[in-house]
Structures are given as structure tokens and as C-alpha cells.
Motif scaffolding. Structure first.
Motif, PDB file in Angstrom:
ATOM      1  N   ASP A   1      35.648  43.104  58.191  1.00  0.00           N
ATOM      2  CA  ASP A   1      34.589  43.802  58.204  1.00  0.00           C
ATOM      3  C   ASP A   1      33.750  43.448  56.954  1.00  0.00           C
ATOM      4  O   ASP A   1      32.794  44.345  56.508  1.00  0.00           O
ATOM      5  CB  ASP A   1      34.724  45.314  58.163  1.00  0.00           C
ATOM      6  CG  ASP A   1      35.811  45.713  57.508  1.00  0.00           C
ATOM      7  OD1 ASP A   1      36.808  45.166  57.176  1.00  0.00           O
ATOM      8  OD2 ASP A   1      36.062  47.040  57.228  1.00  0.00           O
ATOM      9  N   TYR A   2      34.155  42.382  56.176  1.00  0.00           N
ATOM     10  CA  TYR A   2      33.355  41.863  55.109  1.00  0.00           C
ATOM     11  C   TYR A   2      32.505  40.571  55.341  1.00  0.00           C
ATOM     12  O   TYR A   2      31.946  39.919  54.610  1.00  0.00           O
ATOM     13  CB  TYR A   2      34.328  41.665  53.782  1.00  0.00           C
ATOM     14  CG  TYR A   2      33.392  41.354  52.675  1.00  0.00           C
ATOM     15  CD1 TYR A   2      32.829  42.158  51.809  1.00  0.00           C
ATOM     16  CD2 TYR A   2      33.931  40.098  51.980  1.00  0.00           C
ATOM     17  CE1 TYR A   2      32.142  41.816  50.388  1.00  0.00           C
ATOM     18  CE2 TYR A   2      33.283  39.542  50.706  1.00  0.00           C
ATOM     19  CZ  TYR A   2      32.446  40.443  50.053  1.00  0.00           C
ATOM     20  OH  TYR A   2      32.037  40.130  48.801  1.00  0.00           O
ATOM     21  N   SER A   3      32.778  40.277  56.771  1.00  0.00           N
ATOM     22  CA  SER A   3      32.256  38.702  57.247  1.00  0.00           C
ATOM     23  C   SER A   3      30.875  38.596  56.916  1.00  0.00           C
ATOM     24  O   SER A   3      30.356  37.607  56.478  1.00  0.00           O
ATOM     25  CB  SER A   3      32.537  38.509  58.604  1.00  0.00           C
ATOM     26  OG  SER A   3      34.123  38.598  58.838  1.00  0.00           O
ATOM     27  N   GLY A   4      30.073  39.522  57.292  1.00  0.00           N
ATOM     28  CA  GLY A   4      28.468  39.397  56.866  1.00  0.00           C
ATOM     29  C   GLY A   4      28.058  39.345  55.595  1.00  0.00           C
ATOM     30  O   GLY A   4      27.314  38.399  54.973  1.00  0.00           O
ATOM     31  N   GLU A   5      28.704  40.063  54.570  1.00  0.00           N
ATOM     32  CA  GLU A   5      28.255  39.912  53.242  1.00  0.00           C
ATOM     33  C   GLU A   5      29.134  38.733  52.525  1.00  0.00           C
ATOM     34  O   GLU A   5      28.514  37.920  51.722  1.00  0.00           O
ATOM     35  CB  GLU A   5      28.961  41.077  52.539  1.00  0.00           C
ATOM     36  CG  GLU A   5      28.580  41.326  50.964  1.00  0.00           C
ATOM     37  CD  GLU A   5      28.827  42.794  50.230  1.00  0.00           C
ATOM     38  OE1 GLU A   5      28.946  43.859  50.874  1.00  0.00           O
ATOM     39  OE2 GLU A   5      28.706  42.573  49.091  1.00  0.00           O
ATOM     40  N   TRP A   6      29.923  38.434  53.103  1.00  0.00           N
ATOM     41  CA  TRP A   6      30.804  36.954  52.760  1.00  0.00           C
ATOM     42  C   TRP A   6      29.807  35.679  52.930  1.00  0.00           C
ATOM     43  O   TRP A   6      29.677  34.869  52.287  1.00  0.00           O
ATOM     44  CB  TRP A   6      32.066  36.775  53.374  1.00  0.00           C
ATOM     45  CG  TRP A   6      32.887  35.222  53.321  1.00  0.00           C
ATOM     46  CD1 TRP A   6      32.465  34.407  53.875  1.00  0.00           C
ATOM     47  CD2 TRP A   6      33.507  34.960  52.005  1.00  0.00           C
ATOM     48  NE1 TRP A   6      32.910  33.165  53.439  1.00  0.00           N
ATOM     49  CE2 TRP A   6      33.795  33.587  52.479  1.00  0.00           C
ATOM     50  CE3 TRP A   6      33.869  35.616  50.755  1.00  0.00           C
ATOM     51  CZ2 TRP A   6      34.603  32.922  51.556  1.00  0.00           C
ATOM     52  CZ3 TRP A   6      34.673  34.644  49.990  1.00  0.00           C
ATOM     53  CH2 TRP A   6      35.029  33.272  50.342  1.00  0.00           C
ATOM     54  N   LEU A   7      29.244  35.536  54.132  1.00  0.00           N
ATOM     55  CA  LEU A   7      28.400  34.684  54.656  1.00  0.00           C
ATOM     56  C   LEU A   7      26.962  34.870  53.790  1.00  0.00           C
ATOM     57  O   LEU A   7      26.723  33.617  53.532  1.00  0.00           O
ATOM     58  CB  LEU A   7      27.898  34.753  56.297  1.00  0.00           C
ATOM     59  CG  LEU A   7      27.234  33.779  56.750  1.00  0.00           C
ATOM     60  CD1 LEU A   7      27.964  32.430  56.604  1.00  0.00           C
ATOM     61  CD2 LEU A   7      26.914  33.856  58.241  1.00  0.00           C
ATOM     62  N   LEU A   8      26.687  36.082  53.373  1.00  0.00           N
ATOM     63  CA  LEU A   8      25.444  35.989  52.783  1.00  0.00           C
ATOM     64  C   LEU A   8      25.554  35.501  51.061  1.00  0.00           C
ATOM     65  O   LEU A   8      24.926  34.359  50.700  1.00  0.00           O
ATOM     66  CB  LEU A   8      25.047  37.574  52.566  1.00  0.00           C
ATOM     67  CG  LEU A   8      23.994  37.913  51.538  1.00  0.00           C
ATOM     68  CD1 LEU A   8      22.603  37.411  52.199  1.00  0.00           C
ATOM     69  CD2 LEU A   8      23.855  39.202  51.402  1.00  0.00           C
ATOM     70  N   ARG A   9      26.755  35.789  50.513  1.00  0.00           N
ATOM     71  CA  ARG A   9      27.246  35.661  49.351  1.00  0.00           C
ATOM     72  C   ARG A   9      27.566  34.258  49.030  1.00  0.00           C
ATOM     73  O   ARG A   9      27.633  33.141  47.896  1.00  0.00           O
ATOM     74  CB  ARG A   9      28.161  36.733  48.638  1.00  0.00           C
ATOM     75  CG  ARG A   9      27.607  37.730  48.332  1.00  0.00           C
ATOM     76  CD  ARG A   9      28.723  38.836  47.543  1.00  0.00           C
ATOM     77  NE  ARG A   9      28.240  40.117  47.740  1.00  0.00           N
ATOM     78  CZ  ARG A   9      27.229  40.528  46.568  1.00  0.00           C
ATOM     79  NH1 ARG A   9      26.737  39.896  45.929  1.00  0.00           N
ATOM     80  NH2 ARG A   9      26.920  41.903  46.866  1.00  0.00           N
ATOM     81  N   VAL A  10      28.528  33.768  50.071  1.00  0.00           N
ATOM     82  CA  VAL A  10      29.268  32.354  49.728  1.00  0.00           C
ATOM     83  C   VAL A  10      29.013  31.433  50.837  1.00  0.00           C
ATOM     84  O   VAL A  10      28.988  30.080  50.521  1.00  0.00           O
ATOM     85  CB  VAL A  10      30.760  32.703  49.904  1.00  0.00           C
ATOM     86  CG1 VAL A  10      31.734  31.445  49.767  1.00  0.00           C
ATOM     87  CG2 VAL A  10      31.179  33.995  49.166  1.00  0.00           C
ATOM     88  N   GLY A  11      28.527  31.464  52.015  1.00  0.00           N
ATOM     89  CA  GLY A  11      27.974  30.759  53.101  1.00  0.00           C
ATOM     90  C   GLY A  11      28.854  29.674  53.339  1.00  0.00           C
ATOM     91  O   GLY A  11      28.627  28.544  53.732  1.00  0.00           O
ATOM     92  N   LEU A  12      30.229  30.191  53.663  1.00  0.00           N
ATOM     93  CA  LEU A  12      31.189  29.028  54.206  1.00  0.00           C
ATOM     94  C   LEU A  12      32.088  29.657  55.202  1.00  0.00           C
ATOM     95  O   LEU A  12      32.279  30.968  55.018  1.00  0.00           O
ATOM     96  CB  LEU A  12      32.167  28.571  52.773  1.00  0.00           C
ATOM     97  CG  LEU A  12      31.308  27.785  51.647  1.00  0.00           C
ATOM     98  CD1 LEU A  12      32.496  27.528  50.699  1.00  0.00           C
ATOM     99  CD2 LEU A  12      30.764  26.526  52.364  1.00  0.00           C
ATOM    100  N   PRO A  13      32.574  29.358  56.135  1.00  0.00           N
ATOM    101  CA  PRO A  13      33.610  29.573  57.014  1.00  0.00           C
ATOM    102  C   PRO A  13      34.679  29.877  56.274  1.00  0.00           C
ATOM    103  O   PRO A  13      35.133  28.776  55.460  1.00  0.00           O
ATOM    104  CB  PRO A  13      33.671  28.584  58.004  1.00  0.00           C
ATOM    105  CG  PRO A  13      33.011  27.524  57.911  1.00  0.00           C
ATOM    106  CD  PRO A  13      31.939  27.723  56.549  1.00  0.00           C
ATOM    107  N   ALA A  14      35.357  31.012  56.431  1.00  0.00           N
ATOM    108  CA  ALA A  14      36.590  31.268  55.715  1.00  0.00           C
ATOM    109  C   ALA A  14      37.547  32.314  56.374  1.00  0.00           C
ATOM    110  O   ALA A  14      37.303  32.723  57.490  1.00  0.00           O
ATOM    111  CB  ALA A  14      36.222  32.091  54.419  1.00  0.00           C
ATOM    112  N   LYS A  15      38.652  32.359  55.927  1.00  0.00           N
ATOM    113  CA  LYS A  15      39.906  33.337  56.499  1.00  0.00           C
ATOM    114  C   LYS A  15      40.735  33.741  55.470  1.00  0.00           C
ATOM    115  O   LYS A  15      41.221  32.972  54.593  1.00  0.00           O
ATOM    116  CB  LYS A  15      40.666  32.471  57.596  1.00  0.00           C
ATOM    117  CG  LYS A  15      41.626  33.548  58.396  1.00  0.00           C
ATOM    118  CD  LYS A  15      40.901  34.319  59.439  1.00  0.00           C
ATOM    119  CE  LYS A  15      41.567  35.652  59.559  1.00  0.00           C
ATOM    120  NZ  LYS A  15      41.378  36.648  58.502  1.00  0.00           N
TER     121      LYS A  15
END
Ligand code: GLN
Length: 309
Positions: free
Chosen positions: A243-257
Motif C-alpha cells: 500500500d505504498y506502491s503509488g507513492e513509491w512510483l511517484l518518488r522513485v519511478g522504478l518497478p520494485a519489490k
């Protein structure tokens, strides 16, 4: 030390003082993790791996196994069959939520536990037992890492002993017909895949294999097709950080796990695979310092995928 390694070493020194969060506490093996461990690794297109910090330290892969087992399921069953059993929408819920579509029972995506158990159940033949399923998964994840990986039996025993919520998810999936085989085989296999031991270097190479279209940049071996790698990265982009996936995409912009033992990997397609490790977790179950490390690298090296150049 070469200049890039020196730069990464400085980066770790910058984030080392961060002491928010705490190691996962649901099993004794994770609760006992040294909270101060910190490591970072990166692999580039020619397979050169740079590692800084506690690079030799082994920890269990936990939820970072999910995208790689998804890759195996996609390869074995094809995209349409996988999509019958699991969705690809961000759940906006914690990783262990009891959340299945109320009409079909389909989990939101393969990166939360319910979806990962449904994905694991797709691996192998319907009658395959735990050992056969585990062997397929270990072999594929080893190819992603470029070395033989092993299950930490103590962690596996604890995961299984405390795994009632995951077992309940398995039974729910079966009650809906999303999973048709043995719940025990699927769930125990899932506990074993979570208990595989890796280093931050392994995670970087696994990320690198996804970054370079399914070809391991160190061994040169094709592990999955370009299409499967692309599908996995697409799902990691929207769902990889719970549930941090949206903020992660905004801040970092990379597929991650991320995973609860403190690992995190991220992928810059055709450029880098990166990984970080630090056991202190935030409220989402993501590693505080691993997030800080990858976010800083993404910023400094202009890696955000949605940035125009
Ligand atoms: N073994 C853990 C679980 O299933 C893995 C979850 C995670 O890393 N978030 O609860």
C-alpha cells in the motif's frame, strides 16, 4: 575502490544514521535480525556487480520471491491462465490482507500474499507435491540469481508454524475454485519460497535479469522471455510496494519489490538492477533505509522512468 563503488559507499554512510522502524517480529528468526545491517548492490548491462556494506550477509527473500514465482507461472501457464487466478490491480491494502474479489474470489494481484499463494499453486503439475513444486521454484529463482539458492529450514519451520493466516487464504482460494489442488502443497511451497536465503548481490542480479529482458547479465543465460520479464515489471510497477506502491512510483519511478526481512530490489529497464537490505521496517512492512537508498540513487542518477530526457 572504483569511483562508482566509492560513491555508493558514501551513499550508505549518508543513510546509515537513520534508525526508524524495527525488524519484523512475527517469527523469532526475523525478530533476531541485527537492525544495523545495511547493504546495497547494483549490476549493469555487462554484468559487473558492485556491492557495498554487509554484502555477504544472507537473509530470507520473503515477498521478493513473489515476482519471480509469477515469472515462472507466466512461463508455465501463459498470461491468460494466470489472469484467471489473480488480478493485476493495486490492492491499497497490507500484504497479508484477507482480500479477495467477493464474486470470483480472485486476489487483487500476485504481490500480496493471497495472490502469491494463488500464483505458487499454478507452478508444476496439479498432482505435484511440495518437494516437486519447491524444486521448480528453487531452480528458477537460482537461475535468476545466477547461483544455487537454499531454503533456511529454521525460517521455513517458523513460517509454517505461524502461517495460519496464509493457510486460511489458501482455503478461501480453494473455496472459490481459484485454486483447485492441495491447499497444503501450495501454502507449504509458498513458505519454502519465502525462506530462500539470498544476499543483496543475489537480489541485484535477480533485478538485473528482469532489467535485461529476462537474460541474466552475469551468467548470460536466458531465464525467461522478454515478454514475461515485461509482464512482471508491469505488475511490480503498480503493486510491488504493497500500500505504498503509488507513492513509491511517484518518488522513485522504478518497478520494485520489497520483503519483510528488509530486502528491496528495483529495476531500471535496460540500465541497472539494484538491491538494498536493512531489516528495520516501516508500517507498510517496507525497509526504511532500503527505500532511502534506492530513492537516493534514483534521484542522483536520474533513473525515474517517467522523467523526460
Ligand atoms: N512470509 C511472509 C508472509 O507470508 C512474507 C510476507 C512479506 O515479505 N511481506 O507473511
Amino acid at each position: 575502490m572504483d569511483p562508482i563503488t566509492a560513491l555508493l559507499d558514501d551513499l550508505l554512510d549518508e543513510i546509515r544514521p537513520m534508525d526508524d522502524g524495527a525488524p519484523a517480529a512475527y517469527i523469532p528468526e526475523l525478530a533476531a535480525a541485527d537492525p544495523d545491517r545495511l547493504a546495497f548492490a547494483v549490476v549493469g548491462p555487462r554484468g559487473r556487480v558492485r556491492v557495498v556494506g554487509d554484502g555477504e550477509h544472507e537473509f530470507t527473500i520473503q515477498s521478493i520471491s513473489k515476482p519471480f514465482v509469477l515469472a515462472l507461472a507466466l512461463e508455465e501457464c501463459g498470461r491468460e491462465r494466470v489472469l484467471e487466478c489473480v488480478g493485476v490491480e493495486p490492492s491499497g491494502e497490507p500484504f497479508n490482507a484477507i482480500s479477495l474479489a467477493h464474486d470470483t474470489g480472485r486476489p487483487a494481484n500476485p504481490m500480496v500474499n493471497a495472490g502469491a499463494i494463488a500464483t505458487t499453486a499454478l507452478v508444476g503439475e496439479p498432482e505435484s507435491d511440495i518437494d516437486e513444486r519447491t524444486a521448480r521454484i528453487v531452480s528458477k529463482l537460482s537461475a535468476f540469481a545466477g547461483r544455487s539458492l537454499w531454503v533456511d529450514e529454521a525460517v521455513y519451520a517458523s513460517e509454517s508454524a505461524t502461517g495460519d493466516r496464509n493457510r486460511a487464504l489458501g482455503h478461501l482460494l480453494r473455496s472459490y475454485g481459484v485454486m483447485t489442488g492441495s491447499v497444503e502443497a501450495a501454502v507449504e511451497t509458498y513458505f519454502r519460497q519465502c525462506s530462500l536465503l539470498v544476499t543483496v548481490r543475489d537480489l541485484a542480479v535477480m533485478a538485473g535479469t528482469l532489467a535485461f529482458g529476462g537474460v541474466n547479465p552475469v551468467t548470460g543465460v536466458r531465464v525467461v522471455s522478454t515478454r514475461v520479464a515485461r509482464d512482471v515489471l508491469s505488475i511490480m510497477s503498480s503493486c510491488g510496494m504493497y500500500d505504498y506502491s503509488g507513492e513509491w512510483l511517484l518518488r522513485v519511478g522504478l518497478p520494485a519489490k520489497s520483503g519483510v526481512s528488509g530486502g528491496l530490489l528495483a529495476v531500471a529497464p535496460s540500465q541497472f538492477g539494484v538491491a538494498a537490505f536493512s531489516p528495520r521496517l516501516d508500517a507498510h512492512g517496507n525497509s526504511v533505509r532500503a527505500i532511502a537508498a534506492v530513492e537516493t540513487v534514483s534521484d542522483r542518477f536520474d533513473m525515474h522512468l517517467l522523467e523526460s530526457h
